[in-house]
Design an enzyme around this catalytic site. Structure first.
Site, PDB file in Angstrom:
ATOM      1  N   SER A   1      38.927  46.360  35.956  1.00 19.64           N
ATOM      2  CA  SER A   1      39.089  46.504  34.409  1.00 19.64           C
ATOM      3  C   SER A   1      39.742  47.371  33.829  1.00 19.64           C
ATOM      4  O   SER A   1      40.726  48.068  34.398  1.00 19.64           O
ATOM      5  CB  SER A   1      37.384  47.219  34.428  1.00 19.64           C
ATOM      6  OG  SER A   1      37.398  47.729  33.087  1.00 19.64           O
TER       7      SER A   1
ATOM      8  N   TYR B   1      32.133  54.855  36.225  1.00 21.63           N
ATOM      9  CA  TYR B   1      32.493  53.491  36.156  1.00 21.63           C
ATOM     10  C   TYR B   1      34.010  53.603  36.074  1.00 21.63           C
ATOM     11  O   TYR B   1      34.508  52.566  37.134  1.00 21.63           O
ATOM     12  CB  TYR B   1      31.989  52.877  34.893  1.00 21.63           C
ATOM     13  CG  TYR B   1      32.441  51.378  34.880  1.00 21.63           C
ATOM     14  CD1 TYR B   1      31.781  50.430  35.538  1.00 21.63           C
ATOM     15  CD2 TYR B   1      33.581  50.880  33.847  1.00 21.63           C
ATOM     16  CE1 TYR B   1      32.278  49.038  35.460  1.00 21.63           C
ATOM     17  CE2 TYR B   1      33.921  49.672  33.663  1.00 21.63           C
ATOM     18  CZ  TYR B   1      33.137  48.788  34.411  1.00 21.63           C
ATOM     19  OH  TYR B   1      33.500  47.306  34.264  1.00 21.63           O
TER      20      TYR B   1
HETATM   21  N1  LIG Z   1      32.064  42.223  30.666  1.00 24.99           N
HETATM   22  C1  LIG Z   1      33.155  43.004  30.523  1.00 24.99           C
HETATM   23  O1  LIG Z   1      33.406  43.712  29.331  1.00 24.99           O
HETATM   24  C2  LIG Z   1      34.075  43.441  31.734  1.00 24.99           C
HETATM   25  C3  LIG Z   1      35.234  44.263  31.739  1.00 24.99           C
HETATM   26  C4  LIG Z   1      35.948  44.659  32.510  1.00 24.99           C
HETATM   27  C5  LIG Z   1      35.629  44.416  33.842  1.00 24.99           C
HETATM   28  N2  LIG Z   1      34.402  43.755  34.234  1.00 24.99           N
HETATM   29  C6  LIG Z   1      33.927  43.246  35.285  1.00 24.99           C
HETATM   30  O2  LIG Z   1      33.817  41.974  35.761  1.00 24.99           O
HETATM   31  C7  LIG Z   1      32.907  41.771  36.795  1.00 24.99           C
HETATM   32  C8  LIG Z   1      32.030  40.698  36.280  1.00 24.99           C
HETATM   33  O3  LIG Z   1      31.024  41.599  35.110  1.00 24.99           O
HETATM   34  P1  LIG Z   1      30.471  40.468  33.986  1.00 24.99           P
HETATM   35  O4  LIG Z   1      30.905  41.081  32.813  1.00 24.99           O
HETATM   36  O5  LIG Z   1      30.597  39.151  34.109  1.00 24.99           O
HETATM   37  O6  LIG Z   1      28.842  41.054  34.047  1.00 24.99           O
HETATM   38  P2  LIG Z   1      27.381  40.457  34.315  1.00 24.99           P
HETATM   39  O7  LIG Z   1      27.091  39.175  33.412  1.00 24.99           O
HETATM   40  O8  LIG Z   1      26.603  41.409  34.347  1.00 24.99           O
HETATM   41  O9  LIG Z   1      27.705  39.831  35.918  1.00 24.99           O
HETATM   42  C9  LIG Z   1      27.739  40.643  37.037  1.00 24.99           C
HETATM   43  C10 LIG Z   1      27.375  40.179  38.110  1.00 24.99           C
HETATM   44  O10 LIG Z   1      27.409  40.800  39.421  1.00 24.99           O
HETATM   45  C11 LIG Z   1      25.988  40.481  40.153  1.00 24.99           C
HETATM   46  N3  LIG Z   1      25.441  41.605  40.856  1.00 24.99           N
HETATM   47  C12 LIG Z   1      25.394  42.893  40.337  1.00 24.99           C
HETATM   48  N4  LIG Z   1      25.086  43.551  41.090  1.00 24.99           N
HETATM   49  C13 LIG Z   1      25.011  42.648  42.527  1.00 24.99           C
HETATM   50  C14 LIG Z   1      24.755  43.027  43.897  1.00 24.99           C
HETATM   51  N5  LIG Z   1      24.156  44.222  44.333  1.00 24.99           N
HETATM   52  N6  LIG Z   1      25.007  41.971  44.859  1.00 24.99           N
HETATM   53  C15 LIG Z   1      25.312  41.066  44.419  1.00 24.99           C
HETATM   54  N7  LIG Z   1      25.808  40.463  42.909  1.00 24.99           N
HETATM   55  C16 LIG Z   1      25.466  41.705  42.293  1.00 24.99           C
HETATM   56  C17 LIG Z   1      25.219  40.002  39.213  1.00 24.99           C
HETATM   57  O11 LIG Z   1      24.401  39.042  39.819  1.00 24.99           O
HETATM   58  P3  LIG Z   1      23.108  39.231  40.343  1.00 24.99           P
HETATM   59  O12 LIG Z   1      22.299  40.431  39.298  1.00 24.99           O
HETATM   60  O13 LIG Z   1      22.153  37.886  40.201  1.00 24.99           O
HETATM   61  O14 LIG Z   1      22.991  39.838  41.595  1.00 24.99           O
HETATM   62  C18 LIG Z   1      26.049  39.258  38.142  1.00 24.99           C
HETATM   63  O15 LIG Z   1      26.231  37.788  38.690  1.00 24.99           O
HETATM   64  C19 LIG Z   1      32.444  43.129  37.012  1.00 24.99           C
HETATM   65  O16 LIG Z   1      32.841  43.526  38.272  1.00 24.99           O
HETATM   66  C20 LIG Z   1      32.568  43.956  35.855  1.00 24.99           C
HETATM   67  O17 LIG Z   1      32.599  45.468  36.095  1.00 24.99           O
HETATM   68  C21 LIG Z   1      33.607  43.238  33.090  1.00 24.99           C
END
Ligand SMILES: NC(=O)c1ccc[n+]([C@@H]2O[C@H](COP(=O)([O-])OP(=O)(O)OC[C@H]3O[C@@H](n4cnc5c(N)ncnc54)[C@H](OP(=O)(O)O)[C@@H]3O)[C@@H](O)[C@H]2O)c1
Length: 248
Positions: free
Chosen positions: A142, A155
């Site tokens: 991130s 985080y």
């Molecule tokens: N959105 C942003 O602004 C942003 C910015 C920088 C980095 N990121 C990173 O990008 C990645 C994806 O995030 P996103 O934005 O797409 O968020 P999201 O829509 O909340 O997706 C997160 C995913 O992680 C899964 N997850 C959470 N806990 C888990 C566990 N214990 N075991 C297996 N899967 C798990 C969730 O699936 P289930 O709940 O079905 O398990 C979901 O599919 C993350 O690592 C996040 O930190 C996001």
């Protein structure tokens, strides 16, 4: 033909946001997806959509905090598709709050998912990738893996760890001649379900404001595809992808 076609891709966190968008983009380019997350019904729905569009995807409900389940996930991919070409460590959570609020359970879960989950997945795929002398591991860090801001201390700590793990893994594999590529992906604000993992009302209000300029998850998916489709002797090691107007 795309350098993605036929590649077997394990994708964690495939049930929403960046993971779901990435699955669709990679499937459209001919990848064979192994979709992992805890919410099975979401994965099955995504699998159907991919299959209806002529793509390949299988589903394995997996909690990344379980080392056993991560080993099972890799074994499932090997049994079904015979190899693992790409691991995308995408699962993550972002429960933000100032440290004095002592949300210790959330710290523990964040460390388990964002750091240990990434390590368990790497441990699960490295043996077969090293044996086949090829592979690509992409870790979702991130902007918080490069910067630090109040309320995001834990985080940011987990995402700095992901950035460090990516670079350490890159160096270890480069010096071992395994042909394993490593890419650290660092998004800024992206529309997804991630904000829902913040329970602290004060932090959530700040995030809601900050995320007004968030970009679509599809933009990160295309960046991930770009890194994967490079020739095997080219490694894109770091990508920072912000909304154009994001300052920090
Ligand atoms: N959105 C942003 O602004 C942003 C910015 C920088 C980095 N990121 C990173 O990008 C990645 C994806 O995030 P996103 O934005 O797409 O968020 P999201 O829509 O909340 O997706 C997160 C995913 O992680 C899964 N997850 C959470 N806990 C888990 C566990 N214990 N075991 C297996 N899967 C798990 C969730 O699936 P289930 O709940 O079905 O398990 C979901 O599919 C993350 O690592 C996040 O930190 C996001």
């Amino acid at each position: 033909m795309s350098n993605i076609a036929g590649k077997v891709v394990i994708l964690t966190g495939a049930s929403s946001g960046i993971g779901e968008a990435t699955a669709k983009v990679l499937a459209s380019k001919g990848a064979k997806l192994v979709l992992a997350a805890r919410r099975e019904e979401r994965l099955v729905q995504l699998q159907k959509e991919i299959q209806n569009n002529g793509g390949h995807a299988i589903v394995k409900p997996t909690d990344v905090t379980s080392q056993t389940q991560m080993e099972d996930l890799a074994e499932y991919a090997l049994n079904e598709f015979g190899k693992i070409d790409v691991l995308i460590n995408n699962a993550g959570i972002m429960p933000q709050a100032f440290l004095f609020k002592k949300k210790i359970d959330e710290w523990d879960t964040m460390i388990d998912v964002n750091i240990k989950g990434v390590l368990y997945a790497i441990a699960a795929v490295l043996p077969s990738m090293r044996e086949q002398k090829s592979g690509h591991i992409l870790n979702l860090s991130s902007v918080a893996g490069h910067n630090i801001y109040p309320g995001g201390t834990v985080y940011c700590g987990t995402k700095h760890a992901v950035t460090a793990i990516s670079e350490g893994l890159r160096q270890e594999e480069a010096m071992s001649g395994t042909n394993i590529r490593v890419t650290n992906i660092s998004p800024g604000a992206v529309s997804s379900e991630l904000l829902e993992t913040t329970s602290d009302p004060e932090s959530k209000a700040g995030l809601d404001e900050f995320y007004k300029s968030a970009i679509d998850a599809d933009n990160i998916a295309r960046a991930i595809a770009f890194a994967i489709e490079q020739p095997s002797d080219v490694a894109i090691n770091e990508m920072i992808i912000r909304p154009t107007v994001q300052v920090g």
